[in-house]
Write a protein that holds these residues in place. Structure first.
Motif, short mmCIF file in Angstrom:
data_model
loop_
_atom_site.label_atom_id
_atom_site.label_comp_id
_atom_site.label_asym_id
_atom_site.label_seq_id
_atom_site.Cartn_x
_atom_site.Cartn_y
_atom_site.Cartn_z
N ALA A 179 28.63 46.94 28.62
CA ALA A 179 30.07 47.25 28.46
C ALA A 179 30.48 48.37 29.43
O ALA A 179 29.67 49.24 29.75
N TYR A 180 31.73 48.32 29.89
CA TYR A 180 32.26 49.39 30.75
C TYR A 180 33.70 49.70 30.35
O TYR A 180 34.35 48.93 29.63
N THR A 181 34.16 50.85 30.86
CA THR A 181 35.50 51.33 30.48
C THR A 181 36.36 51.54 31.73
O THR A 181 35.91 51.24 32.84
N ALA A 182 37.57 52.08 31.53
CA ALA A 182 38.49 52.33 32.65
C ALA A 182 38.28 53.71 33.27
O ALA A 182 39.06 54.14 34.12
N ALA A 183 37.20 54.39 32.88
CA ALA A 183 36.94 55.73 33.42
C ALA A 183 36.79 55.67 34.92
O ALA A 183 36.21 54.72 35.48
N ALA A 184 37.29 56.73 35.61
CA ALA A 184 37.27 56.76 37.07
C ALA A 184 35.84 56.74 37.60
O ALA A 184 35.57 56.19 38.69
N SER A 185 34.90 57.30 36.85
CA SER A 185 33.50 57.32 37.30
C SER A 185 32.87 55.92 37.32
O SER A 185 31.86 55.69 37.97
N GLU A 186 33.52 54.98 36.63
CA GLU A 186 32.99 53.61 36.59
C GLU A 186 33.75 52.65 37.49
O GLU A 186 33.31 51.54 37.73
N ASN A 187 34.91 53.08 37.99
CA ASN A 187 35.74 52.20 38.79
C ASN A 187 36.21 52.95 40.03
O ASN A 187 37.13 53.77 39.97
N GLY A 188 35.62 52.67 41.14
CA GLY A 188 35.95 53.38 42.37
C GLY A 188 37.36 53.13 42.85
O GLY A 188 37.97 53.98 43.50
N TRP A 189 37.94 51.96 42.58
CA TRP A 189 39.31 51.65 43.04
C TRP A 189 40.35 51.79 41.93
O TRP A 189 41.44 51.27 42.02
N GLY A 190 39.96 52.43 40.83
CA GLY A 190 40.91 52.68 39.75
C GLY A 190 40.73 51.73 38.59
O GLY A 190 39.89 50.83 38.62
N PRO A 191 41.58 51.89 37.54
CA PRO A 191 41.45 51.08 36.33
C PRO A 191 42.03 49.67 36.48
O PRO A 191 42.89 49.24 35.70
N VAL A 192 41.58 48.96 37.53
CA VAL A 192 42.05 47.59 37.78
C VAL A 192 40.85 46.69 38.05
O VAL A 192 39.76 47.15 38.38
N ASP A 193 41.10 45.37 37.93
CA ASP A 193 40.01 44.43 38.21
C ASP A 193 39.93 44.10 39.70
O ASP A 193 40.64 44.69 40.51
N TYR A 194 39.12 43.12 40.06
CA TYR A 194 38.90 42.77 41.46
C TYR A 194 40.19 42.31 42.14
O TYR A 194 40.38 42.50 43.33
N PHE A 195 41.10 41.70 41.36
CA PHE A 195 42.37 41.20 41.92
C PHE A 195 43.49 42.24 41.87
O PHE A 195 44.62 41.94 42.28
N GLY A 196 43.20 43.43 41.34
CA GLY A 196 44.20 44.49 41.26
C GLY A 196 44.98 44.51 39.97
O GLY A 196 45.92 45.30 39.81
N ASN A 197 44.62 43.64 39.01
CA ASN A 197 45.31 43.62 37.72
C ASN A 197 44.72 44.71 36.81
O ASN A 197 43.52 44.99 36.86
N PRO A 198 45.56 45.28 35.93
CA PRO A 198 45.06 46.33 35.03
C PRO A 198 43.94 45.80 34.14
O PRO A 198 43.97 44.65 33.69
N LEU A 199 42.92 46.65 33.92
CA LEU A 199 41.83 46.27 33.01
C LEU A 199 42.35 46.12 31.61
O LEU A 199 43.17 46.94 31.15
N LYS A 200 41.91 45.09 30.91
CA LYS A 200 42.38 44.85 29.55
C LYS A 200 41.29 44.13 28.77
O LYS A 200 40.30 43.65 29.35
N LEU A 201 41.47 44.03 27.46
CA LEU A 201 40.51 43.30 26.63
C LEU A 201 40.47 41.84 27.10
O LEU A 201 41.50 41.18 27.21
N GLY A 202 39.27 41.34 27.37
CA GLY A 202 39.14 39.96 27.88
C GLY A 202 38.77 39.93 29.37
O GLY A 202 38.58 38.86 29.94
N THR A 203 38.68 41.13 30.00
CA THR A 203 38.25 41.19 31.40
C THR A 203 36.73 41.35 31.44
O THR A 203 36.17 42.19 30.73
N ILE A 204 36.08 40.58 32.27
CA ILE A 204 34.63 40.73 32.44
C ILE A 204 34.28 40.71 33.93
O ILE A 204 34.97 40.09 34.74
N ALA A 205 33.23 41.45 34.27
CA ALA A 205 32.70 41.46 35.63
C ALA A 205 31.49 40.52 35.67
O ALA A 205 30.67 40.50 34.74
#
Length: 274
Positions: A179-205
């Motif tokens: 599991a991962y969160t929207a914390a900046a230390s876990e997301n180098g490009w911010g709290p968004v997914d690969y397509f630039g959409n905001p991270l939300k429940l139902g997003t998986i890498a």
């Protein structure tokens, strides 16, 4: 004058002298006018005298030159005491070899069979064993292939039901999840997914080589308070350098300390049809 006719004349003259000179001494039965196919052997059989006596009585006649019309001297039979034995010996020489008795033939046949049969049986046994060996190897190979299972099962035509709605799926993967969160230390490009959409429940890498980007899935088998119990629908819309092979990383709208309680869990991912 033809040489052949000259030779005939000489032989006839000589015969005349022989007949005259030996008539009394040899007690000749008489003379004989030869035919084309006559030989001393045939004449000896015909008149009962030996070939030697016929040749002695006709010294100027070559055995291979008896022709039609040639006059031959035939000596008396009482002077040919050796005719009987001589004729018998020649007949024995020309007589065919005595036939073996039926018992002897049967014994010989049995001996041949005794010699040939074991060899044939042995050859047949080797051929049969070779075929049996090949068959065994082939069957073993088929059996091993049948036992081998694919890495991914594909229960075609099945479906899962989520909140009363049925979703058909094509594949089921067993993967290790974190599991991962929207914390900046876990997301180098911010709290968004690969397509630039905001991270939300139902997003998986995911690893796109295993689960293509944009694939809709149903995840079940996890145990975590920040996620729907029983399973959840999700979309493969994010990636991560640590996510490779049969691995997924599930976004949870929690703090890092809460998400860390997820740890690593083995879950099932149903690949839903579009």
């Amino acid at each position: 004058m033809n040489l052949h006719h000259w030779k005939k004349g000489i032989v006839a003259a000589a015969l005349g002298l022989v007949i005259f000179a030996q008539g009394a001494a040899a007690h000749a039965e008489g003379t004989y006018k030869a035919k084309d196919n006559d030989t001393f052997w045939k004449l000896s059989q015909k008149f009962g005298v030996s070939v030697d006596l016929l040749q002695q009585a006709n010294p100027f006649v070559e055995a291979g030159n008896i022709y039609d019309g040639l006059m031959l001297v035939i000596p008396a039979a009482d002077k040919a005491k050796t005719v009987g034995p001589a004729r018998i010996l020649k007949q024995e020489a020309k007589a065919p070899a005595a036939k073996k008795s039926p018992a002897a033939e049967a014994k010989k046949s049995a001996e041949k069979m005794a010699v040939k049969t074991p060899a044939k049986k042995a050859a047949k046994a080797v051929t049969t064993a070779s075929k049996a060996k090949k068959t065994t190897v082939k069957q073993t190979t088929v059996k091993q292939t049948a036992v081998k299972k694919p890495a991914v099962t594909k229960p075609q035509g099945d479906s899962v039901t989520v909140n009363g709605k049925s979703y058909a799926y094509s594949d089921v993967l067993k993967v290790k999840a974190s599991a991962y969160t929207a914390a900046a230390s876990e997301n180098g490009w911010g709290p968004v997914d690969y397509f630039g959409n905001p991270l939300k429940l139902g997003t998986i890498a995911v690893d796109p080589d295993v689960i293509p980007m944009g694939t809709k899935v149903f995840i079940t088998g996890y145990d975590h308070g920040g996620l729907p119990s029983g399973g959840m629908l999700a979309v493969a819309s994010d990636q991560g350098s640590a996510i490779s092979g049969n691995r997924i990383d599930i976004f949870v709208p929690q703090s890092q300390s809460q998400a860390s309680k997820f740890g690593f869990q083995n879950v099932k991912v149903f690949i839903l049809n579009k």
